[in-house]
Design a protein around this motif. Structure first.
Motif, PDB file in Angstrom:
ATOM      1  N   ASP A  97       0.859  -1.177   0.000  1.00 46.97           N
ATOM      2  CA  ASP A  97       0.000   0.000   0.000  1.00 46.97           C
ATOM      3  C   ASP A  97       0.902   1.235   0.000  1.00 46.97           C
ATOM      4  O   ASP A  97       2.078   1.168   0.363  1.00 46.97           O
ATOM      5  CB  ASP A  97      -0.898   0.014   1.233  1.00 46.97           C
ATOM      6  CG  ASP A  97      -2.017  -1.017   1.139  1.00 46.97           C
ATOM      7  OD1 ASP A  97      -2.376  -1.392   0.007  1.00 46.97           O
ATOM      8  OD2 ASP A  97      -2.520  -1.443   2.194  1.00 46.97           O
ATOM      9  N   ALA A  99       1.338   5.691   0.526  1.00 49.78           N
ATOM     10  CA  ALA A  99       0.881   6.958   1.098  1.00 49.78           C
ATOM     11  C   ALA A  99       1.697   8.092   0.485  1.00 49.78           C
ATOM     12  O   ALA A  99       2.881   7.920   0.194  1.00 49.78           O
ATOM     13  CB  ALA A  99       1.045   6.955   2.614  1.00 49.78           C
ATOM     14  N   TYR A 119      -1.304  18.123   2.369  1.00 46.37           N
ATOM     15  CA  TYR A 119      -2.015  17.043   1.671  1.00 46.37           C
ATOM     16  C   TYR A 119      -1.508  15.698   2.155  1.00 46.37           C
ATOM     17  O   TYR A 119      -0.319  15.508   2.396  1.00 46.37           O
ATOM     18  CB  TYR A 119      -1.781  17.159   0.164  1.00 46.37           C
ATOM     19  CG  TYR A 119      -2.274  15.971  -0.636  1.00 46.37           C
ATOM     20  CD1 TYR A 119      -3.611  15.865  -1.016  1.00 46.37           C
ATOM     21  CD2 TYR A 119      -1.400  14.948  -1.009  1.00 46.37           C
ATOM     22  CE1 TYR A 119      -4.068  14.774  -1.749  1.00 46.37           C
ATOM     23  CE2 TYR A 119      -1.850  13.854  -1.746  1.00 46.37           C
ATOM     24  CZ  TYR A 119      -3.177  13.777  -2.104  1.00 46.37           C
ATOM     25  OH  TYR A 119      -3.623  12.696  -2.830  1.00 46.37           O
ATOM     26  N   ILE A 120      -2.453  14.758   2.319  1.00 44.93           N
ATOM     27  CA  ILE A 120      -2.078  13.387   2.632  1.00 44.93           C
ATOM     28  C   ILE A 120      -3.078  12.438   1.989  1.00 44.93           C
ATOM     29  O   ILE A 120      -4.286  12.708   1.968  1.00 44.93           O
ATOM     30  CB  ILE A 120      -2.012  13.138   4.166  1.00 44.93           C
ATOM     31  CG1 ILE A 120      -1.528  11.722   4.467  1.00 44.93           C
ATOM     32  CG2 ILE A 120      -3.346  13.404   4.810  1.00 44.93           C
ATOM     33  CD1 ILE A 120      -1.226  11.466   5.929  1.00 44.93           C
ATOM     34  N   SER A 121      -2.563  11.365   1.402  1.00 41.27           N
ATOM     35  CA  SER A 121      -3.385  10.274   0.885  1.00 41.27           C
ATOM     36  C   SER A 121      -2.781   9.000   1.453  1.00 41.27           C
ATOM     37  O   SER A 121      -1.641   8.655   1.130  1.00 41.27           O
ATOM     38  CB  SER A 121      -3.354  10.255  -0.649  1.00 41.27           C
ATOM     39  OG  SER A 121      -4.043   9.117  -1.146  1.00 41.27           O
ATOM     40  N   CYS A 122      -3.544   8.302   2.301  1.00 39.26           N
ATOM     41  CA  CYS A 122      -2.906   7.253   3.104  1.00 39.26           C
ATOM     42  C   CYS A 122      -3.907   6.171   3.508  1.00 39.26           C
ATOM     43  O   CYS A 122      -5.056   6.470   3.848  1.00 39.26           O
ATOM     44  CB  CYS A 122      -2.318   7.908   4.368  1.00 39.26           C
ATOM     45  SG  CYS A 122      -1.350   6.817   5.400  1.00 39.26           S
ATOM     46  N   GLU A 153      -3.226   8.655  11.096  1.00 45.73           N
ATOM     47  CA  GLU A 153      -3.818   7.572  10.300  1.00 45.73           C
ATOM     48  C   GLU A 153      -3.608   6.210  10.959  1.00 45.73           C
ATOM     49  O   GLU A 153      -3.864   5.169  10.346  1.00 45.73           O
ATOM     50  CB  GLU A 153      -3.198   7.559   8.894  1.00 45.73           C
ATOM     51  CG  GLU A 153      -3.225   8.894   8.185  1.00 45.73           C
ATOM     52  CD  GLU A 153      -4.630   9.446   8.046  1.00 45.73           C
ATOM     53  OE1 GLU A 153      -5.554   8.661   7.793  1.00 45.73           O
ATOM     54  OE2 GLU A 153      -4.798  10.675   8.200  1.00 45.73           O
TER      55      GLU A 153
END
Length: 216
Positions: A97, A99, A119-122, A153
């Motif tokens: 996966d 992030a 910004y974060i995508s996790c 997260e």
């Protein structure tokens, strides 16, 4: 714990020398590819310390008991300079996966700067193995703030940091703020400028990989 892979000479030290070399840096594709290759080596080295398990594999002629990775890590990247290093690790941890975090220096007129995270995508990080890619570990401020950001997260059970070049000042800061983090680096330099750049270092990894930006 800090692991400096340049302490044992290997092809990695060749790639580090090319990253530093002003006569080679003009070739952006080569610069990116060298970061990728360092990421591949780092992934291999880290994998030796991860949990493995036995799995029965069916072959055309029978069965074989093989050692396989027990779980996939989460690969986290600080944009934008971390992308080639991240891609190299993703070549090996190909089921991981991922992030992505924006962390940058917001400079002020007096020459000081703050670390801005916008910004974060996790995925969830709860009880998982986290590997953070940041090619230049300079002051350590952006890395520590990123790790704190990621803790929202979920709390990872292991955190590894991967850098092509680290500064001893930044390493000490990370060890002080996040003592359980394991730092993997291609080489370590001892000096840092007032503006937070590693000496001799290699310059701005993001600019060398993707071109100069308007923002200072």
């Amino acid at each position: 714990m800090v692991i400096n892979l340049s302490e044992k000479h290997s092809l990695l030290t060749n790639w580090i020398s090319e990253l530093r070399d002003v006569n080679v840096q003009s070739d952006r594709m080569r610069f990116r590819r060298n970061l990728e290759r360092i990421g591949e080596v780092m992934a291999y080295e880290i994998s030796r310390n991860l949990p493995w398990e036995d799995k029965e594999i069916l072959t055309p002629l029978g069965t074989s008991v093989c050692k396989v990775l027990k779980e996939q890590p989460v690969l986290a990247t600080i944009l934008r300079a971390g992308l080639p290093l991240h891609q190299g690790m993703l070549h090996y941890f190909d089921k991981a996966d991922n992030a992505f975090i924006s962390a940058y220096r917001k400079h002020h007129r007096d020459g000081s700067f703050d670390i801005s995270l916008e910004y974060i995508s996790c995925p969830t990080l709860e009880n998982r193995i986290l590997i953070v890619c940041d090619p230049m570990l300079a002051t350590g401020a952006s890395l520590v703030k990123t790790i704190h950001f990621l803790k929202d997260e979920g709390i990872a059970k292991e955190i590894h940091v991967v850098s092509a070049i680290a500064c001893s000042v930044g390493i000490e800061y990370v060890k002080r703020e996040e003592p359980h983090v394991t730092i993997w680096c291609g080489d370590i330099d001892d000096e840092i400028t007032a503006k937070g750049y590693i000496v001799p270092g290699l310059g701005d990894a993001g600019d060398l990989a993707y071109g100069e930006k308007l923002q200072s």
